[in-house]
Design an enzyme around this catalytic site. Structure first.
Site, short mmCIF file in Angstrom:
data_model
loop_
_atom_site.label_atom_id
_atom_site.label_comp_id
_atom_site.label_asym_id
_atom_site.label_seq_id
_atom_site.Cartn_x
_atom_site.Cartn_y
_atom_site.Cartn_z
CB THR A 35 -0.88 30.78 -15.42
OG1 THR A 35 -1.53 30.58 -16.69
CG2 THR A 35 0.61 30.63 -15.58
CD GLU A 36 -8.05 31.24 -15.31
OE1 GLU A 36 -9.23 31.45 -14.96
OE2 GLU A 36 -7.21 32.15 -15.43
CE1 TYR A 37 -7.00 23.25 -9.96
CE2 TYR A 37 -5.01 23.95 -8.79
CZ TYR A 37 -6.17 23.20 -8.84
OH TYR A 37 -6.50 22.40 -7.78
CG ASP A 38 -0.88 27.80 -10.14
OD1 ASP A 38 -1.39 26.76 -9.66
OD2 ASP A 38 0.21 27.82 -10.74
CG LEU A 84 -4.44 -9.86 -4.11
CD1 LEU A 84 -4.29 -9.26 -5.49
CD2 LEU A 84 -5.85 -10.38 -3.91
CD GLU A 113 -8.79 -4.39 -11.10
OE1 GLU A 113 -8.58 -3.32 -10.51
OE2 GLU A 113 -9.47 -5.32 -10.61
CE LYS A 115 0.73 -7.46 -6.25
NZ LYS A 115 1.75 -6.56 -5.69
CG ASP A 117 6.15 -1.74 -6.86
OD1 ASP A 117 5.76 -2.15 -5.76
OD2 ASP A 117 7.34 -1.77 -7.21
NE ARG A 136 -2.59 -5.67 3.16
CZ ARG A 136 -1.93 -6.50 3.96
NH1 ARG A 136 -0.91 -6.05 4.66
NH2 ARG A 136 -2.29 -7.75 4.07
CD GLU A 170 -0.84 -0.52 -4.17
OE1 GLU A 170 0.28 -0.89 -3.83
OE2 GLU A 170 -1.90 -1.04 -3.73
CE1 TYR A 222 -7.52 -2.78 -3.89
CE2 TYR A 222 -5.74 -1.34 -4.56
CZ TYR A 222 -6.34 -2.14 -3.61
OH TYR A 222 -5.77 -2.30 -2.37
CE LYS A 286 -8.95 -7.04 -7.69
NZ LYS A 286 -9.35 -5.65 -7.40
CE LYS A 310 4.49 -9.82 -6.98
NZ LYS A 310 4.81 -10.07 -5.58
CB CYS A 404 28.75 -16.85 17.93
SG CYS A 404 27.57 -15.48 17.78
CB CYS A 407 28.51 -14.10 21.98
SG CYS A 407 27.98 -15.76 21.45
CB CYS A 422 25.14 -18.65 18.28
SG CYS A 422 25.64 -18.04 19.91
CB CYS A 427 24.26 -14.72 21.62
SG CYS A 427 24.82 -14.02 20.05
#
Length: 668
Positions: A35-38, A84, A113, A115, A117, A136, A170, A222, A286, A310, A404, A407, A422, A427
């Site tokens: 409330t103070e920030y607002d 990477l 570090e 990773k 997502d 990126r 990220e 990073y 790294k 991973k 196919c 087609c 095919c 097609c």
């Protein structure tokens, strides 16, 4: 309030709000209630409303969302944002460690570090002020998302010191924010996001920054893209600097003196992963020393001094409801499993790859089976195996068709290949897939021409080949579903801009068999015009480094086709560039350059040129740049803190230059 009092109060409010924002969003230790920030924010908005000249680019009020954009402008990264290399097990990590030690010696330390997502972004600061943020993109060119990034409250709009540099990080959506967002979307009967990564990417690319501001995005930075002039010698020191300047860095980072310590850390973190408030899909390792990083250098796609471990793929069971067939742009028929929706690796999965008929037979997959599905990170889900013991007898065997599905042409299996194909050039499925490939990011890169629009244009009979894209009119596009005047104008502008692309983009976009983006650039550099490439013999093609027999045959056969020749003529008549626009290669026999025909190794830290720039310029003069010193090396260019490669060059009596001599020769 007069101007002087307003100026003083605005400065006080800036300082207070920035402090409270940093405490809450970076340190996670708020010292005042919301409330103070607002209240203080509303006061600053009122001051800036009464005195508009006091609204600055780094004002805390800029975080609520700026003006709605028509489209994102392109941003060329001064230093490429490379991906990477991946490691999937302990042996991959030990192999990485072995390669590093062979190149720089055993005195190596690693920074580890998490990773995150999320979505990789760059943040550019000038004299301490945040001036531009970008996605990126393809690693070379991204999109300007500055206004959206200003809404991410953990990104400082002004640094503590007047530094000028580019920071990489990220952007992500915390798990709680993701759950709240999907609850809101379901109430509005909107499609929920599949996972926090998709939600973050969708939020940061909103044309209306006010939408991004509501999504409660966060960031971990990073790296610093260019550390020249900072005096920093280690990656860990760069992270410490970023933290001191007010950035949010990941608190879980560690420094280790051996790969065994790294492996122990990873093993321990597998259990902690689910307890984090954000998603991660691996661990990044790294080399800490920047001098060693420079010595290790880069491959075409990734740095040799870093690798991403991973996490093991997550496996779940679900029901296989059906098997659908799709026709690719080269005519390959691919079966896809249609699954009962199941949550795996943070994503709701409804489809999984079955690759080909042989795999279906080998795993004895039937429609109606209970199957095990695996997915890791961005890898396409796949069916691992069938739980045969759960069969009821109602399952149906699957048989690949003889014709196919798009087609109805008879399918063939080319000798030596597993896939059914095919071979009908008319097609419709192949044509639409080819069109989608032609306009894609790594090909002609036409913004606004997504898969949905391309299919709609084809189905409406407005395009039958890639040349027709350049004949589209405003009236035709306005007839399409969900195409307004503004989006139509933007699309026509993007199509027009794509005419100026360099030749390699068109070559890749044409979908010549066996020719990827890298080979397309090699062909464009060597032949420079489409006419010369069309006239090239198989022998001339094979003579080019990196072009093998199979690719040469494919290229020669493709351009010998009269339909292809007609298509190229049409594209030229419509104004599409068919010449190479990049740095030209100097053929050894035609060059009087010192570098012509020589093999060069770059080592140590270069100050005047980036490593990539030096490599490109040497190659443009007919030289070849490699990563290791051997008896076939002609020259070693040694920058600051050159290590084992310089020592080896001296042992083999190979000529060694410093960077000044290299620059002098390049500019001669």
């Amino acid at each position: 309030m007069d101007k002087q009092s307003a100026t003083k109060r605005a400065e006080e409010l800036h300082a207070l709000l920035n402090t409270y924002n940093y405490e809450y969003h970076v340190l996670d230790k708020p010292s005042v209630p919301d409330t103070e920030y607002d209240r203080l924010m509303q006061e600053l908005i009122l001051v800036e409303t009464n005195f508009p000249e006091l609204k600055t680019a780094d004002s805390p009020t800029q975080r609520v969302g700026g003006v709605i954009l028509d489209a994102f402008n392109k941003v060329v990264h001064k230093t490429p944002m490379l991906s990477l290399g991946n490691a999937f097990n302990e042996q991959d990590l030990r192999d990485f460690d072995r390669r590093v030690i062979q190149a720089v010696g055993e005195d190596v330390q690693y920074v580890v570090e998490l990773k995150i997502d999320g979505l990789a972004v760059s943040l550019r600061y000038e004299n301490g002020l945040f001036v531009q943020g970008a996605t990126r993109g393809d690693g070379t060119t991204g999109e300007d998302i500055t206004e959206n990034l200003k809404t991410v409250r953990s990104i400082p709009l002004r640094l503590k010191n007047e530094l000028s540099f580019e920071v990489r990080g990220e952007v992500f959506m915390p798990k709680k924010s993701f759950e709240k967002l999907n609850e809101q979307r379901e109430k509005l009967e909107e499609e929920p996001f599949a996972n926090p990564r998709n939600a973050a990417a969708g939020s940061i690319r909103q044309l209306d920054p006010k939408i991004a501001a509501k999504r409660n995005l966060d960031i971990f930075v990073y790296s610093i893209a260019d550390l020249g002039g900072t005096g920093i010698e280690r990656h860990s020191e760069a992270l410490d600097l970023l933290e001191k300047e007010g950035f949010k860095t990941n608190p879980e980072r560690r420094k280790f003196a051996s790969i065994e310590e790294v492996i122990s850390f990873i093993e321990g973190f597998l259990e902690k992963r689910s307890k984090l408030s954000y998603d991660i899909d691996g661990i990044v390792i790294k080399v800490d020393s920047l001098a060693q990083q420079d010595e290790l250098g880069f491959t075409a796609k990734s740095p040799r001094w870093a690798i991403a471990y991973k996490f093991p793929a997550e496996e779940v069971t679900t029901k296989l409801l059906n098997i659908e067939l799709s026709v690719g742009r080269t005519g390959v028929i691919t079966p896809t499993a249609i699954l009962e929706p199941v949550r795996v690796a943070g994503t709701t999965v409804q489809r999984a790859s079955l690759h080909n008929e042989d795999l279906i037979k080998e795993k004895d997959i039937k429609i109606g089976d209970t199957v095990v599905v695996k997915k890791a990170g961005d890898i396409i889900p796949e069916v691992v195996n069938v739980l045969v013991e759960q069969r009821t007898g109602e399952e149906e065997a699957f048989t690949m068709p003889t014709h196919c599905p798009a087609c109805e042409s008879e399918l063939v299996r080319i000798e030596g290949e597993v896939a059914l194909r095919c071979i009908n050039p008319q097609c419709p499925a192949q044509i639409t897939e080819g069109l989608i490939h032609f306009v894609s990011r790594n090909a002609m890169n036409i913004d606004g021409l997504g898969e949905r629009v391309v299919i709609q244009l084809f189905q409406e009979g407005l395009i039958k080949d890639v040349a027709d894209l350049y004949r589209l009119t405003k009236d035709q596009l306005m007839q399409l579903e969900r195409m307004g005047e503004k989006s139509t104008d933007n699309l026509l502008k993007a199509i027009e801009q794509s005419k100026d692309n360099s030749l390699e983009r068109m070559l890749f976009g044409l979908g010549i068999r066996h020719v990827g983006a890298k080979a397309a650039k090699t062909l464009a550099q060597n032949f420079e015009t489409i006419e010369k490439l069309q006239q090239a013999s198989v022998e001339e093609l094979i003579a080019i480094n990196e072009i093998g027999d199979k690719m040469a045959d494919s290229v020669h056969t493709y351009f010998a086709n009269p339909d292809v020749q007609e298509l190229i003529s049409e594209l030229q008549s419509l104004g599409v560039n068919t010449n190479y626009k990049g740095p030209k290669l100097v053929k050894v026999e035609d060059s009087d350059s010192y570098f012509a025909g020589k093999t060069v190794v770059l080592t140590g830290k270069l100050e005047q040129l980036s490593r990539n720039e030096a490599k490109e310029r040497i190659e443009a003069f007919g030289g070849k740049v490699t990563g290791s010193v051997s008896k076939s090396t002609d020259l070693v260019v040694a920058g600051e803190a050159a290590g084992s490669k310089l020592k080896k060059a001296e042992e083999l009596n190979i000529e060694v230059w410093d960077e000044s001599k290299l620059v002098e020769e390049l500019n001669r």
